[in-house]
Design a protein around this motif. Sequence first.
Motif, PDB file in Angstrom:
ATOM      1  N   CYS A 218      -3.420   0.757  -7.180  1.00  0.00           N
ATOM      2  CA  CYS A 218      -2.302   1.952  -7.521  1.00  0.00           C
ATOM      3  C   CYS A 218      -1.816   1.473  -9.078  1.00  0.00           C
ATOM      4  O   CYS A 218      -1.194   0.688  -9.329  1.00  0.00           O
ATOM      5  CB  CYS A 218      -1.270   2.096  -6.378  1.00  0.00           C
ATOM      6  SG  CYS A 218      -0.024   3.122  -6.975  1.00  0.00           S
TER       7      CYS A 218
ATOM      8  N   LYS B 112      -7.253   4.170  -7.928  1.00  0.00           N
ATOM      9  CA  LYS B 112      -7.679   5.666  -7.467  1.00  0.00           C
ATOM     10  C   LYS B 112      -6.281   6.274  -7.217  1.00  0.00           C
ATOM     11  O   LYS B 112      -6.292   7.352  -6.716  1.00  0.00           O
ATOM     12  CB  LYS B 112      -8.528   5.424  -6.166  1.00  0.00           C
ATOM     13  CG  LYS B 112      -9.863   5.055  -6.439  1.00  0.00           C
ATOM     14  CD  LYS B 112     -10.663   5.876  -7.688  1.00  0.00           C
ATOM     15  CE  LYS B 112     -12.101   5.260  -7.820  1.00  0.00           C
ATOM     16  NZ  LYS B 112     -12.880   6.080  -8.830  1.00  0.00           N
ATOM     17  N   TYR B 113      -5.393   5.536  -7.140  1.00  0.00           N
ATOM     18  CA  TYR B 113      -3.962   6.031  -6.884  1.00  0.00           C
ATOM     19  C   TYR B 113      -2.934   5.980  -8.009  1.00  0.00           C
ATOM     20  O   TYR B 113      -2.938   5.099  -8.745  1.00  0.00           O
ATOM     21  CB  TYR B 113      -3.528   5.464  -5.444  1.00  0.00           C
ATOM     22  CG  TYR B 113      -4.085   5.634  -4.265  1.00  0.00           C
ATOM     23  CD1 TYR B 113      -4.199   6.868  -3.456  1.00  0.00           C
ATOM     24  CD2 TYR B 113      -5.209   4.739  -4.067  1.00  0.00           C
ATOM     25  CE1 TYR B 113      -4.727   7.015  -2.622  1.00  0.00           C
ATOM     26  CE2 TYR B 113      -5.839   4.962  -2.650  1.00  0.00           C
ATOM     27  CZ  TYR B 113      -5.810   6.101  -1.997  1.00  0.00           C
ATOM     28  OH  TYR B 113      -6.516   6.450  -1.126  1.00  0.00           O
TER      29      TYR B 113
ATOM     30  N   PHE C 227      -6.003   0.059  -1.506  1.00  0.00           N
ATOM     31  CA  PHE C 227      -5.068   0.975  -2.523  1.00  0.00           C
ATOM     32  C   PHE C 227      -4.921   0.350  -3.791  1.00  0.00           C
ATOM     33  O   PHE C 227      -3.929  -0.700  -3.904  1.00  0.00           O
ATOM     34  CB  PHE C 227      -3.628   1.263  -1.456  1.00  0.00           C
ATOM     35  CG  PHE C 227      -4.051   1.901  -0.252  1.00  0.00           C
ATOM     36  CD1 PHE C 227      -3.909   3.094  -0.290  1.00  0.00           C
ATOM     37  CD2 PHE C 227      -4.034   0.933   0.741  1.00  0.00           C
ATOM     38  CE1 PHE C 227      -4.022   3.731   0.827  1.00  0.00           C
ATOM     39  CE2 PHE C 227      -4.114   1.528   1.971  1.00  0.00           C
ATOM     40  CZ  PHE C 227      -4.325   2.952   2.187  1.00  0.00           C
TER      41      PHE C 227
ATOM     42  N   ARG D 138      -5.021  10.301  -7.364  1.00  0.00           N
ATOM     43  CA  ARG D 138      -4.120  11.127  -6.642  1.00  0.00           C
ATOM     44  C   ARG D 138      -2.997  10.126  -6.499  1.00  0.00           C
ATOM     45  O   ARG D 138      -3.072   9.087  -6.477  1.00  0.00           O
ATOM     46  CB  ARG D 138      -4.832  11.867  -5.466  1.00  0.00           C
ATOM     47  CG  ARG D 138      -5.203  10.855  -4.323  1.00  0.00           C
ATOM     48  CD  ARG D 138      -5.725  11.488  -3.143  1.00  0.00           C
ATOM     49  NE  ARG D 138      -6.056  10.526  -2.189  1.00  0.00           N
ATOM     50  CZ  ARG D 138      -7.247  10.048  -2.080  1.00  0.00           C
ATOM     51  NH1 ARG D 138      -8.123  10.085  -2.842  1.00  0.00           N
ATOM     52  NH2 ARG D 138      -7.520   9.192  -0.883  1.00  0.00           N
ATOM     53  N   LYS D 139      -2.017  10.861  -6.282  1.00  0.00           N
ATOM     54  CA  LYS D 139      -0.625  10.374  -5.803  1.00  0.00           C
ATOM     55  C   LYS D 139      -0.726   9.497  -4.551  1.00  0.00           C
ATOM     56  O   LYS D 139      -1.128  10.057  -3.553  1.00  0.00           O
ATOM     57  CB  LYS D 139       0.728  11.206  -6.007  1.00  0.00           C
ATOM     58  CG  LYS D 139       1.883  10.608  -6.004  1.00  0.00           C
ATOM     59  CD  LYS D 139       3.101  11.578  -6.236  1.00  0.00           C
ATOM     60  CE  LYS D 139       4.533  10.853  -6.297  1.00  0.00           C
ATOM     61  NZ  LYS D 139       5.268  11.714  -6.566  1.00  0.00           N
ATOM     62  N   LEU D 140      -0.049   8.535  -4.664  1.00  0.00           N
ATOM     63  CA  LEU D 140      -0.078   7.579  -3.362  1.00  0.00           C
ATOM     64  C   LEU D 140       1.239   8.000  -2.412  1.00  0.00           C
ATOM     65  O   LEU D 140       2.306   7.726  -2.963  1.00  0.00           O
ATOM     66  CB  LEU D 140      -0.139   5.988  -3.444  1.00  0.00           C
ATOM     67  CG  LEU D 140      -0.031   5.069  -2.416  1.00  0.00           C
ATOM     68  CD1 LEU D 140      -1.344   5.521  -1.434  1.00  0.00           C
ATOM     69  CD2 LEU D 140      -0.164   3.729  -2.897  1.00  0.00           C
TER      70      LEU D 140
END
Length: 862
Positions: free
Chosen positions: A812, A822-823, A810, A574-576
């Motif tokens: 990213c 994951k981001y 995080f 998903r978007k951070l």
Amino acid sequence: MVSRSYSNLLDLASGGSPSFSGERKRFPRVATVPGLLSEVDDESCNSVGSDAPSTVSQERMIIVGNQLPLRAHRNEDGEWCFSWDEDSLLLQLKDGIGEDVEVIYVGCLKEEIAPNQQDDVAQTLLETFKCVPAFIPPELFTKYYHGFCKQHLWPLFHYMLPLSPDLGGRFNRSLWQAYVSVNKIFADKVMEVISPDDDYVWVHDYHLMVLPTFLRKRFNRVKLGFFLHSPFPSSEIYRTLPVRDEILRALLNSDLIGFHTFDYAKHFLSCCGRMLGLSYQSKRGYIGLEYYGRTVSIKILPVGIHIGQLQSVLNLPETEAKVAELLYKFRGRTVMLGVDDMDIFKGISLKLLAMEQLLMQHPENIGEVVLVQIANPARGRGRDVQEVLSETYATVKRINNRFGRPGYDPVVLIDNPLQFFERIAYYVIAECCLVTAVRDGMNLIPYEYIICRQGNEKLDETLGLDPSAQKKSMLVVSEFIGCSPSLSGAIRVNPWNIDAVAEAMDSALIVSEAEKQLRHEKHYRYVSTHDVAYWARSFLQDLERACGDHLRRRCWGIGFGLGFRVVALDPNFRKLSVEHIVSAYKRTKNRAILLDYDGTLMPTGSLNTTPNMEAVGILNNLCRDPKNVVFLVSGKDRRTLTEWFSCCEKLGLAAEHGYFIRPNHDSGWETCVSLPDFDWKQIAEPVMKLYTETTDGSTIETKESALVWNYLHADPDFGFCQAKELLDHLESVLANEPVSVKSGQHVVEVKPQGVNKGLVAEHLLTSMREKGKLPDFVLCIGDDRSDEDMFEVIMRAKTGPRLSPVAEVFACTVGQKPSKAKYYVEDRSEILRMLQALANASEHAAKTTPTPASRGVVIDRV
């Protein structure tokens, strides 16, 4: 049989045609946007999660083509009557669709229907034939079909450039807008009947190339396939089209794109690579393009013919009678046959010139050989059609005047419409079929000829053949038509080479009977097993596979107009958001941050790669926070990094992908991996120089620990091929050296084994733990394959002793793509905004509650 509701298509065509009268019934509409578009921008549909609820539960196939597979005529009372068009490919492909799948057609009618009758006709066609007609105003249709389709796309896709106003004409934006508007009308018609969760949509041919965008905009998870029945030109030809990107992006909104030949697919993939920067991969036999998290599959399979229809016509008494008539007419002579549309790409004049050459070089054929040329009406119109007609008539007249005799014309031109059984009869009696098109998407004439030459018992009796004897046939085909690769027993020719075509015609006449039988048997085996049902079934199976993960992914639309596309992500990817990470940042005390440089802090491929003041200021603000430890991990050499970030005293630097590490400005550089020597460079560098000399635009970057061959500014296709070859070459010569050879984004790199950016993450987390500052916040941002090693380390550390049990991690990546992170964030500007927000949070905390503790941040720079 084409339709499962009738045992014989001819019975259907000649049977009672349904008419309509009385009270009109309305059918439900899911969504309709009436009116003419001057440009495309239906922004009301451009929303997150825009899939509409299902209205129909049964699985269906919606087939969309320019024309419905229907014939229409008025009865004595002036009412419209309709019947199936058994010659339509869209109708024939139903044989490849399962019995339990309902088929709905969307398309135009050949006849113009008065506006006051359109609703009644639409209702009747839906109820009786499950057809949804798209009524296009005549003026708009002329601009769309005869204008953009036939004046721009058709010539260009057949390799004709608009070099002058007489050759196709200059690009006309009003014709393009008409094309877009008609595609939008088709989309509205699909929306009237679609159940987006259950139905498959199959769009056909170049008339509807932007339709996938409208459907994908309205239904993000629509199961959508597209098949192109014309050639797709090379990138050098296609890139001249002013709306090239819009059409490419529209096609990429499909799940599966089909082509007749590998050449057409290769040209499409090359255009996507050169104009959109997309690369494709082949995995387990399937070719796929990654496009915003979606995999767009590529299908390569030539269409087949409907054998049942041909055989039913072969069995007709009319066909038998026509065959007998033609045998008598051409008794004692060998018939060579050509069947072509009267357009500039079918090469009729070249064929006639070859016939003239044959008679000149082999005068013994005069009086013995006849070329029957069936000329179907052209589908387009304009000056080029008139030129083909004039040239054809003049050439035929000249040949017949020169070589003709009483009762013998060497060329028989048939330009009046023939019934299907009459054309079949010519196939039956022809000893050789000639197809000399200069460019054609597929051309099924050779397939039809093969099946007709197989014949049946009644025709064998008419022809005086032994039913048990092997059948024979000969084909001379252009190498520029789509069916050519599948006809390996045919004599392939370059239609532009008149002498070669004439020689091929002579070879076809003198080849032995046994060889004719072998060639025919080989062709018949292929054509009979690769019919239209096989083609449709294979396409739909691949479409089902391509759409298999639709429900598993989260989708939303981005972009405007024809730039619209759907971002499809794994549920865990998903978007951070800035708010989310700032909230975690504020409540943590020991922070580690890793950031990439090229593609993260600086745009990829930027000519000026030095850091700007904005990025340097943000890094210094983050480093001032004692809770942070900040590292920059880069592929650059340590001298460059030292110079660029001399003003960042507390910033940790990692050079050459982690081979050199420096915790801060006051510390010295250390090596993470001990290497006894770099003798391997003397082996690798000469090899790289060899490829640099032969690949214009490529360069070698020499580092202390590594050698990098960069082909960013080389021709993308040639550079990619050279990179693969260089990778194999280096792996071979360095097999016994302690190094690894890897390919990356426009690079091939040789570096010591075990050196990767993951070493920096390992070093940072371990050193913070040893200092008693167990990280409870880790941020790592990178954009390419080399950053995946860092992502893997910090994600694995979540379950180990090097992070706090409540640590927030995080990982990213930049852009939506397969990653261990994951981001994701969209681009560099979002990264800078996010880092600035973190820096602002630190400044605010310092003003309110100063904290002496220090923490770690790492930045990765490539």
